[in-house]
Write a protein that holds these residues in place. Structure first.
Motif, PDB file in Angstrom:
ATOM      1  N   ASN A  14     -59.141   0.248  12.652  1.00 44.77           N
ATOM      2  CA  ASN A  14     -60.497  -0.295  12.721  1.00 44.77           C
ATOM      3  C   ASN A  14     -60.902  -1.069  11.472  1.00 44.77           C
ATOM      4  OD1 ASN A  14     -60.990   0.904  15.269  1.00 44.77           O
ATOM      5  ND2 ASN A  14     -61.382   2.844  14.249  1.00 44.77           N
ATOM      6  N   CYS A  15     -60.000  -1.161  10.488  1.00 45.58           N
ATOM      7  CA  CYS A  15     -60.285  -1.831   9.203  1.00 45.58           C
ATOM      8  C   CYS A  15     -61.504  -1.236   8.503  1.00 45.58           C
ATOM      9  CB  CYS A  15     -60.466  -3.335   9.380  1.00 45.58           C
ATOM     10  SG  CYS A  15     -58.946  -4.191   9.754  1.00 45.58           S
ATOM     11  N   GLU A  16     -61.621   0.091   8.540  1.00 48.04           N
ATOM     12  CA  GLU A  16     -62.703   0.782   7.853  1.00 48.04           C
ATOM     13  C   GLU A  16     -62.204   1.609   6.683  1.00 48.04           C
ATOM     14  OE1 GLU A  16     -64.384   3.067  11.015  1.00 48.04           O
ATOM     15  OE2 GLU A  16     -65.392   1.331  11.903  1.00 48.04           O
ATOM     16  N   LYS A  17     -60.924   2.001   6.713  1.00 48.28           N
ATOM     17  CA  LYS A  17     -60.370   2.865   5.668  1.00 48.28           C
ATOM     18  C   LYS A  17     -59.024   2.323   5.203  1.00 48.28           C
ATOM     19  CE  LYS A  17     -62.764   6.909   7.273  1.00 48.28           C
ATOM     20  NZ  LYS A  17     -62.728   8.325   7.506  1.00 48.28           N
ATOM     21  N   MET A  18     -58.684   2.661   3.976  1.00 51.97           N
ATOM     22  CA  MET A  18     -57.426   2.244   3.375  1.00 51.97           C
ATOM     23  C   MET A  18     -56.581   3.486   3.113  1.00 51.97           C
ATOM     24  SD  MET A  18     -55.915  -0.570   2.329  1.00 51.97           S
ATOM     25  CE  MET A  18     -57.319  -1.656   2.458  1.00 51.97           C
ATOM     26  N   LEU A  19     -55.296   3.403   3.420  1.00 52.50           N
ATOM     27  CA  LEU A  19     -54.385   4.517   3.176  1.00 52.50           C
ATOM     28  C   LEU A  19     -54.018   4.557   1.696  1.00 52.50           C
ATOM     29  CD1 LEU A  19     -52.701   6.825   4.378  1.00 52.50           C
ATOM     30  CD2 LEU A  19     -50.837   5.171   4.650  1.00 52.50           C
ATOM     31  N   MET A  20     -54.217   5.719   1.102  1.00 49.83           N
ATOM     32  CA  MET A  20     -53.862   5.898  -0.305  1.00 49.83           C
ATOM     33  C   MET A  20     -53.105   7.197  -0.460  1.00 49.83           C
ATOM     34  SD  MET A  20     -57.058   4.344  -2.364  1.00 49.83           S
ATOM     35  CE  MET A  20     -55.975   3.486  -3.486  1.00 49.83           C
ATOM     36  N   CYS A  21     -52.352   7.269  -1.536  1.00 54.32           N
ATOM     37  CA  CYS A  21     -51.660   8.518  -1.860  1.00 54.32           C
ATOM     38  C   CYS A  21     -52.306   9.114  -3.101  1.00 54.32           C
ATOM     39  CB  CYS A  21     -50.166   8.290  -2.075  1.00 54.32           C
ATOM     40  SG  CYS A  21     -49.733   7.261  -3.467  1.00 54.32           S
ATOM     41  N   LYS A  22     -52.369  10.433  -3.133  1.00 55.40           N
ATOM     42  CA  LYS A  22     -52.841  11.139  -4.317  1.00 55.40           C
ATOM     43  C   LYS A  22     -51.589  11.637  -5.028  1.00 55.40           C
ATOM     44  CE  LYS A  22     -56.587  13.950  -5.869  1.00 55.40           C
ATOM     45  NZ  LYS A  22     -57.740  14.735  -5.463  1.00 55.40           N
ATOM     46  N   ARG A  23     -51.370  11.110  -6.222  1.00 51.32           N
ATOM     47  CA  ARG A  23     -50.116  11.336  -6.928  1.00 51.32           C
ATOM     48  C   ARG A  23     -49.946  12.784  -7.351  1.00 51.32           C
ATOM     49  NH1 ARG A  23     -46.673   7.586  -7.915  1.00 51.32           N
ATOM     50  NH2 ARG A  23     -45.998   8.607  -9.828  1.00 51.32           N
ATOM     51  N   ARG A  24     -48.752  13.314  -7.097  1.00 47.49           N
ATOM     52  CA  ARG A  24     -48.425  14.694  -7.478  1.00 47.49           C
ATOM     53  C   ARG A  24     -47.756  14.778  -8.844  1.00 47.49           C
ATOM     54  NH1 ARG A  24     -45.591  16.508  -1.847  1.00 47.49           N
ATOM     55  NH2 ARG A  24     -47.465  16.499  -0.555  1.00 47.49           N
ATOM     56  N   ARG A  25     -47.362  13.625  -9.388  1.00 47.46           N
ATOM     57  CA  ARG A  25     -46.681  13.640 -10.692  1.00 47.46           C
ATOM     58  C   ARG A  25     -47.103  12.432 -11.521  1.00 47.46           C
ATOM     59  NH1 ARG A  25     -40.675  11.539  -8.843  1.00 47.46           N
ATOM     60  NH2 ARG A  25     -41.531  10.182  -7.292  1.00 47.46           N
ATOM     61  N   ASN A  26     -46.751  12.477 -12.780  1.00 47.09           N
ATOM     62  CA  ASN A  26     -47.056  11.378 -13.694  1.00 47.09           C
ATOM     63  C   ASN A  26     -46.123  10.210 -13.440  1.00 47.09           C
ATOM     64  OD1 ASN A  26     -49.270  12.342 -15.187  1.00 47.09           O
ATOM     65  ND2 ASN A  26     -47.916  13.747 -16.269  1.00 47.09           N
ATOM     66  N   PRO A  27     -46.523   8.984 -13.718  1.00 49.02           N
ATOM     67  CA  PRO A  27     -47.840   8.670 -14.264  1.00 49.02           C
ATOM     68  C   PRO A  27     -48.941   8.784 -13.205  1.00 49.02           C
ATOM     69  CG  PRO A  27     -46.635   6.648 -13.855  1.00 49.02           C
ATOM     70  CD  PRO A  27     -45.700   7.791 -13.538  1.00 49.02           C
ATOM     71  N   TYR A  28     -50.128   8.979 -13.644  1.00 50.95           N
ATOM     72  CA  TYR A  28     -51.329   9.029 -12.802  1.00 50.95           C
ATOM     73  C   TYR A  28     -51.425  10.255 -11.915  1.00 50.95           C
ATOM     74  CZ  TYR A  28     -51.245   4.106 -14.185  1.00 50.95           C
ATOM     75  OH  TYR A  28     -51.178   2.940 -14.906  1.00 50.95           O
ATOM     76  N   LYS A  29     -50.859  11.359 -12.343  1.00 52.79           N
ATOM     77  CA  LYS A  29     -50.929  12.593 -11.566  1.00 52.79           C
ATOM     78  C   LYS A  29     -52.391  12.921 -11.231  1.00 52.79           C
ATOM     79  CE  LYS A  29     -49.558  17.433 -11.590  1.00 52.79           C
ATOM     80  NZ  LYS A  29     -48.852  18.484 -12.317  1.00 52.79           N
ATOM     81  N   GLY A  30     -52.640  13.231  -9.944  1.00 53.51           N
ATOM     82  CA  GLY A  30     -53.973  13.597  -9.483  1.00 53.51           C
ATOM     83  C   GLY A  30     -54.871  12.419  -9.137  1.00 53.51           C
ATOM     84  N   LEU A  31     -54.407  11.188  -9.354  1.00 49.62           N
ATOM     85  CA  LEU A  31     -55.212  10.007  -9.053  1.00 49.62           C
ATOM     86  C   LEU A  31     -54.724   9.340  -7.769  1.00 49.62           C
ATOM     87  CD1 LEU A  31     -55.491   8.366 -12.599  1.00 49.62           C
ATOM     88  CD2 LEU A  31     -57.078   9.959 -11.485  1.00 49.62           C
ATOM     89  N   TYR A  32     -55.638   8.621  -7.131  1.00 48.78           N
ATOM     90  CA  TYR A  32     -55.290   7.869  -5.929  1.00 48.78           C
ATOM     91  C   TYR A  32     -54.588   6.575  -6.306  1.00 48.78           C
ATOM     92  CZ  TYR A  32     -58.274  10.954  -3.228  1.00 48.78           C
ATOM     93  OH  TYR A  32     -58.824  12.045  -2.615  1.00 48.78           O
TER      94      TYR A  32
END
Length: 138
Positions: A14-32
């Motif tokens: 529907n082009c309303e949401k974007m698929l993102m991953c929440k990182r489990r490791r560094n770099p950026y652990k815990g960030l989308y």
């Protein structure tokens, strides 16, 4: 030595949401972050994008058509990032082993570096995707 990566932005059907991953490791652990990965030596960019997308989410060429939107070149330390965008052509249950996958509402501050990876690059990429949405999603 050049290192090449890709990132893939996938809209829901529907082009309303974007698929993102929440990182489990560094770099950026815990960030989308957007899904993606390393482009192998002698691998064509679009083929690498489809390969990474399927490896990380289960989404194949049957569920989306990817468009090469833009590239980033970092001359120090010699890194290139290719950006692809697509939209699911039907509802699809994504699955990921490396990171947690989530559909994120597009009405966010993607420049918020306390939530999103990439020192503001996610925001920059998604701004361009939103600006190009009508052309990309025909």
């Amino acid at each position: 030595m050049n290192i090449e990566f890709n990132v893939i932005a996938i809209w829901d059907s529907n082009c309303e949401k974007m698929l993102m991953c929440k990182r489990r490791r560094n770099p950026y652990k815990g960030l989308y972050n957007l899904v993606g990965g390393k482009i192998e030596k002698d691998e064509e960019g679009l083929s690498a994008a489809y390969r990474e997308l399927e490896e990380e989410t289960g989404i194949s060429k049957n569920e989306t058509i990817l468009t090469h939107l833009m590239d980033f070149t970092y001359y120090l330390p010699s890194i290139k990032v290719e950006v692809y965008v697509g939209r699911l052509n039907k509802e699809f249950k994504v699955h990921g082993d490396e990171n947690d996958l989530e559909w994120i509402d597009i009405n966010q501050n993607f420049f918020d570096t306390s939530r999103f990876a990439g020192e503001g690059n996610i925001g920059h990429i998604l701004e361009h995707i939103i600006l190009s949405k009508e052309v990309l999603m025909r």
